[in-house]
Design a protein around this motif. Structure first.
Motif, PDB file in Angstrom:
ATOM      1  N   GLU A 137      80.924 -75.504 -49.179  1.00  0.00           N
ATOM      2  CA  GLU A 137      80.054 -76.686 -49.251  1.00  0.00           C
ATOM      3  C   GLU A 137      79.300 -76.726 -50.574  1.00  0.00           C
ATOM      4  O   GLU A 137      79.174 -77.782 -51.201  1.00  0.00           O
ATOM      5  CB  GLU A 137      79.065 -76.662 -48.080  1.00  0.00           C
ATOM      6  CG  GLU A 137      78.156 -77.881 -48.037  1.00  0.00           C
ATOM      7  CD  GLU A 137      77.131 -77.807 -46.919  1.00  0.00           C
ATOM      8  OE1 GLU A 137      76.355 -78.767 -46.794  1.00  0.00           O
ATOM      9  OE2 GLU A 137      77.096 -76.793 -46.196  1.00  0.00           O
ATOM     10  N   LEU A 138      78.790 -75.581 -51.005  1.00  0.00           N
ATOM     11  CA  LEU A 138      78.056 -75.506 -52.281  1.00  0.00           C
ATOM     12  C   LEU A 138      78.920 -76.021 -53.430  1.00  0.00           C
ATOM     13  O   LEU A 138      78.487 -76.869 -54.221  1.00  0.00           O
ATOM     14  CB  LEU A 138      77.611 -74.066 -52.515  1.00  0.00           C
ATOM     15  CG  LEU A 138      76.765 -73.754 -53.755  1.00  0.00           C
ATOM     16  CD1 LEU A 138      75.917 -72.494 -53.510  1.00  0.00           C
ATOM     17  CD2 LEU A 138      77.605 -73.543 -55.015  1.00  0.00           C
ATOM     18  N   LYS A 139      80.136 -75.508 -53.514  1.00  0.00           N
ATOM     19  CA  LYS A 139      81.016 -75.896 -54.617  1.00  0.00           C
ATOM     20  C   LYS A 139      81.454 -77.353 -54.500  1.00  0.00           C
ATOM     21  O   LYS A 139      81.554 -78.063 -55.511  1.00  0.00           O
ATOM     22  CB  LYS A 139      82.236 -74.975 -54.649  1.00  0.00           C
ATOM     23  CG  LYS A 139      81.891 -73.540 -55.047  1.00  0.00           C
ATOM     24  CD  LYS A 139      83.110 -72.627 -55.009  1.00  0.00           C
ATOM     25  CE  LYS A 139      82.735 -71.202 -55.402  1.00  0.00           C
ATOM     26  NZ  LYS A 139      83.883 -70.273 -55.335  1.00  0.00           N
ATOM     27  N   ASN A 140      81.688 -77.808 -53.284  1.00  0.00           N
ATOM     28  CA  ASN A 140      82.123 -79.191 -53.073  1.00  0.00           C
ATOM     29  C   ASN A 140      81.077 -80.176 -53.580  1.00  0.00           C
ATOM     30  O   ASN A 140      81.382 -81.127 -54.309  1.00  0.00           O
ATOM     31  CB  ASN A 140      82.402 -79.427 -51.587  1.00  0.00           C
ATOM     32  CG  ASN A 140      82.871 -80.844 -51.312  1.00  0.00           C
ATOM     33  OD1 ASN A 140      83.743 -81.361 -52.004  1.00  0.00           O
ATOM     34  ND2 ASN A 140      82.298 -81.485 -50.317  1.00  0.00           N
ATOM     35  N   VAL A 141      79.823 -79.947 -53.205  1.00  0.00           N
ATOM     36  CA  VAL A 141      78.743 -80.837 -53.657  1.00  0.00           C
ATOM     37  C   VAL A 141      78.550 -80.707 -55.163  1.00  0.00           C
ATOM     38  O   VAL A 141      78.431 -81.709 -55.885  1.00  0.00           O
ATOM     39  CB  VAL A 141      77.426 -80.528 -52.912  1.00  0.00           C
ATOM     40  CG1 VAL A 141      76.287 -81.396 -53.455  1.00  0.00           C
ATOM     41  CG2 VAL A 141      77.584 -80.765 -51.416  1.00  0.00           C
ATOM     42  N   PHE A 142      78.557 -79.487 -55.674  1.00  0.00           N
ATOM     43  CA  PHE A 142      78.314 -79.245 -57.102  1.00  0.00           C
ATOM     44  C   PHE A 142      79.369 -79.918 -57.967  1.00  0.00           C
ATOM     45  O   PHE A 142      79.048 -80.588 -58.960  1.00  0.00           O
ATOM     46  CB  PHE A 142      78.293 -77.736 -57.351  1.00  0.00           C
ATOM     47  CG  PHE A 142      77.913 -77.350 -58.754  1.00  0.00           C
ATOM     48  CD1 PHE A 142      76.628 -77.571 -59.231  1.00  0.00           C
ATOM     49  CD2 PHE A 142      78.835 -76.749 -59.609  1.00  0.00           C
ATOM     50  CE1 PHE A 142      76.272 -77.211 -60.518  1.00  0.00           C
ATOM     51  CE2 PHE A 142      78.486 -76.387 -60.893  1.00  0.00           C
ATOM     52  CZ  PHE A 142      77.202 -76.617 -61.351  1.00  0.00           C
TER      53      PHE A 142
END
Length: 621
Positions: A137-142
């Motif tokens: 999720e962190l990488k997807n949003v970033f």
């Protein structure tokens, strides 16, 4: 109810910002907060999250309700990497992850039912918090905010202020507060990132209150609009487009109700005056007076009509071909894009492309603020270029607003300057404000006022709507639509793009030009049916001519060159007469001579325009 704001007031000095504002927020509501710059939108957000205290009124927040606001996110340690900073949004999950591992270790030596039940409860909580996918999720949003995997490993201090704002927004979204407060979240985002954020906010599982001047974003995200006007709030169901019509209908119906009530009041007052002194009717008159005293009066709610009024016009027409760009390679230490484009008179061309591809670099290269890496470009005959960018709009000066405008037009009168400033919402003592003390929106309006007075026939605009409220954006759109010159512009405001563009320059490693409006361009792009060759051919087909036509055009070009040579010699002779005593000692003769010189100038200009048009046709054949 997650939040209740009741009859809140807030003043700064003698300025009343909020005067009885109220707001309720339920689960999962998506509320757009709208109003003119300075109406109190950001102040209300700060009161909601506790950064500001109201002068009066109440704020009731449901227990254990977490409010998230962008300005509350600060980077205390800018030496750490972005990845380390963003992981702080998952502190609760990561602690639970550690506890789970510790509990699993306990189970190796104690597999009792009590310990198994404890592990099961912890695991259920971990799953509900998306514990197994928080890194994904962190990488997807970033990544959806135009960052790369390499950016995760960079220290925060390595990023620009705009990039840091985007990182803070990513962290805010990852924390998932119960009430998410967003203040101009689309600033510093390209169109692709804005569209992703729209989908994210629309499907956000909790409440959202957002301030935005992006009308399309408000349309696509909000199910409620709360307007702040004259310090008070009014709520409208539906998106922004629905609000605009609903507000208009409300004003009309409210005024009709006010007029009807005033007539009724006049009728009752007339009856009271007629019967109050008659013994047998005094009781009737008294009852009518009590009825009037108890009547809830309808206020004739007036809309704030203050609006920017701009009028852009060109001092001279200029040639048909405004700009020719050939194999222009732009960039700084490395190439960003190579551009080929022709810009013709009257076009309104939007420059689009992802962040970092060089849209602003391109216009800065055209303005010779940055050298080209290779290739060339040339401006057409008598093309006067006016330029607006965010750096010039954020001018720093100790001058007053009036003096700053006067510096751009020293020949203007004070009345002309005051009238121009009034058109851009600087009235009375506001014209004596120091430029350094202006807000972002005020500086943009002042920069646009300076640009308007230059009367150029080609405008290059880099993000002209940033910091403008919605009414000012709409006023700028109207002014540019009525403008008689050519516009080349960069914008991430999709409504502005939709209304303004009749041509699109798409920048990537190479450029492509489409004779389409922005909406049609986006539609064809989604369908993968863009066809630049047809577009270019359509624009160039006007220049095709038969062999006989070409021969006639060549003859006309030769004739025009001869006429130009004669006219220029005659102009030089007229100029020489200025030094003759017969003229410089007689102001009437000098005036007549100057008129003759002006006429000769106009004759040469018309001949040159025709010569350029004919030469352009010959170049295409």
């Amino acid at each position: 109810m997650k939040l209740t704001i009741s009859h809140v007031t807030k003043s700064y000095g003698s300025q009343n910002v909020l005067d009885g504002a109220s707001l309720t927020v339920k689960d999962k509501e998506k509320i757009g907060l709208v109003g003119k710059n300075g109406c109190g939108k950001t102040t209300l957000l700060k009161i909601i999250c506790g950064l500001e205290q109201a002068d009066s009124g109440s704020r009731v927040l449901a227990s254990e309700t977490k409010v998230g606001y962008l300005s509350q996110i600060t980077f205390l340690d800018q030496e750490i990497t972005v990845h380390e900073e963003l992981l702080k949004a998952f502190d609760k999950v990561r602690q639970l992850e550690k506890d789970l591992k510790a509990q699993a270790k306990i189970l190796e030596s104690d597999a009792s039912q009590a310990q198994l039940d404890k592990y099961d409860r912890m695991q259920s909580m971990f799953e509900s918090l998306n514990g197994y996918n928080y890194e994904v999720e962190l990488k997807n949003v970033f990544y959806h905010f135009s960052f790369t995997e390499q950016d995760l490993t960079k220290p925060i201090k390595a990023f620009s202020s705009g990039q840091k704002t985007r990182i803070a927004l990513v962290k805010l979204l990852l924390t998932k507060p119960d009430i998410l407060l967003l203040d101009e979240p689309t600033n510093h985002l390209d169109v692709e990132s804005i569209e992703w954020l729209e989908n994210y906010v629309r499907s956000y599982p909790f409440a959202v209150i957002l301030v935005s001047h992006d009308r399309m974003f408000l349309d696509h995200v909000c199910d409620e609009i709360v307007e702040i006007e004259y310090g008070q709030t009014m709520r409208f169901p539906g998106n922004y487009t629905h609000y605009v019509q609903a507000k208009k209908d409300y004003i009309e119906k409210n005024h009709d109700a006010y007029v009807r009530q005033q007539k009724e009041i006049e009728r009752i007052e007339a009856l009271i005056d007629k019967f109050r002194y008659k013994k047998n009717k005094a009781a009737f008159a008294k009852s009518k007076q009590k009825y009037l005293d108890r009547m809830e009066r309808v206020q004739d709610r007036k809309e704030d009509q203050r609006q920017m009024r701009a009028h852009f016009s060109s001092a001279r027409k200029g040639g048909q071909r405004v700009l020719e760009v050939e194999d222009l390679c732009i960039g700084y230490d490395k190439p960003l894009s190579t551009i080929n484009v022709s810009l013709l008179s009257g076009w309104r061309m939007a420059i689009v492309g992802p962040n970092g591809i060089g849209k602003s670099t391109f216009v800065k290269t055209l303005m010779k603020q940055i050298p080209a890496l290779s290739g060339n470009f040339s401006w057409g005959h008598q093309i006067d270029v006016g330029y607006f960018d965010q750096e010039s709009a954020q001018m720093q000066s100790s001058n007053t607003v009036l003096d700053e405008l006067w510096n751009h037009n020293p020949m203007g009168t004070q009345t002309e300057m005051r009238n121009t400033l009034a058109s851009f919402l600087f009235t009375e003592d506001e014209v004596f404000k120091e430029v350094n003390s202006l807000s972002g929106g005020e500086r943009v309006r002042l920069a646009l006022a300076c640009l308007m007075l230059e009367h150029d026939n080609c405008l290059i605009l880099d993000e002209p709507t940033n910091h403008l409220d919605i009414p000012s954006k709409e006023a700028l759109e109207d002014a540019l639509m009525a403008y008689d010159g050519t516009v080349l512009f960069v914008s991430h405001d999709r409504m502005f793009l939709k209304k303004m563009a009749d041509h699109v320059l798409e920048m990537d490693k190479e450029s492509h030009v489409y004779a389409l409006g922005y909406e049609e361009y986006m539609q064809k792009k989604a369908e993968d049916s863009l066809c630049e060759e047809v577009v270019v051919q359509k624009e160039k087909s006007r220049a095709k001519a038969s062999f006989q036509d070409v021969k006639q055009i060549k003859n006309r070009v030769a004739k025009l060159e001869s006429l130009l040579e004669v006219a220029e010699n005659e102009l030089e002779e007229l100029r020489e007469l200025r030094f003759e005593p017969e003229y410089y000692q007689d102001f009437r003769k000098m005036d007549e001579l100057n008129e003759s010189i002006d006429e000769k100038h106009n004759e040469i200009n018309h001949l040159m325009e025709e010569w350029e048009e004919k030469m352009a046709i010959l170049e295409e054949n």
